[in-house]
Design a protein around this motif. Structure first.
Motif, short mmCIF file in Angstrom:
data_model
loop_
_atom_site.label_atom_id
_atom_site.label_comp_id
_atom_site.label_asym_id
_atom_site.label_seq_id
_atom_site.Cartn_x
_atom_site.Cartn_y
_atom_site.Cartn_z
N GLY A 146 16.32 -22.41 44.20
CA GLY A 146 16.66 -23.74 43.46
C GLY A 146 16.68 -25.04 44.42
N MET A 147 16.30 -26.00 43.82
CA MET A 147 16.45 -27.41 44.46
C MET A 147 17.54 -28.36 43.70
N ARG A 148 17.51 -28.27 42.60
CA ARG A 148 18.71 -28.90 41.77
C ARG A 148 19.99 -28.46 42.03
N LEU A 149 20.88 -29.20 41.96
CA LEU A 149 22.42 -28.62 42.24
C LEU A 149 22.67 -27.70 40.90
N HIS A 150 22.26 -28.07 39.85
CA HIS A 150 22.45 -27.28 38.54
C HIS A 150 21.96 -25.75 38.79
N SER A 151 20.88 -25.64 39.52
CA SER A 151 20.22 -24.24 39.31
C SER A 151 21.11 -23.56 40.35
N SER A 172 17.68 -27.88 49.83
CA SER A 172 18.46 -29.05 49.55
C SER A 172 17.79 -30.52 49.94
N TYR A 173 18.22 -31.18 49.01
CA TYR A 173 17.52 -32.63 48.81
C TYR A 173 18.50 -33.80 49.04
N SER A 174 20.02 -33.34 49.09
CA SER A 174 21.08 -34.00 49.29
C SER A 174 22.46 -33.32 49.71
N VAL A 210 24.29 -30.91 47.52
CA VAL A 210 23.84 -29.51 47.50
C VAL A 210 24.39 -28.49 48.79
N LYS A 211 24.17 -29.30 49.77
CA LYS A 211 24.81 -28.58 51.13
C LYS A 211 26.37 -28.40 51.08
N ASP A 212 26.93 -29.28 50.63
CA ASP A 212 28.19 -29.18 50.47
C ASP A 212 28.67 -28.02 49.37
#
Length: 93
Positions: free
Chosen positions: A4-9, A24-26, A29-31
């Motif tokens: 998944g790419m989005r945090l919600h996924s 991760s795009y931001s 997400v990593k955090d």
């Protein structure tokens, strides 16, 4: 397995105790992934290549059961945090 790419996924993956790889795009997400013990399964989408993704999928599948157990623990721990925030909001309002 979720990729998944989005945090919600990745949040939904944790809630369903499904091992995941985050693209991760931001920083959020990593955090989040670090918070739930999945920091080793994050790829920066801007530097993404198929070989790294394949390698990570193979590694994740080797530890899939352990990851699922850990995600269950993290789900429970973070669910309690949610309820703590809900109690605080009810007190304030």
């Amino acid at each position: 397995l979720v990729i998944g790419m989005r945090l919600h996924s990745v949040i939904l993956a944790v809630l369903s105790k499904t091992p995941f790889i985050a693209l991760s795009y931001s920083k959020k997400v990593k955090d989040f992934d670090a918070t739930v013990g999945m920091k080793d399964f994050v790829l920066d989408y801007q530097k993404l290549n198929l070989d790294d993704l394949k390698k990570m999928v193979k590694n994740l599948l080797l530890v899939e059961k352990d990851v699922a157990i850990n995600l269950e623990k993290e789900k429970l721990k973070n669910t309690y945090k949610f309820f703590d925030h809900e109690k605080l909001l009810k007190k304030l309002f």
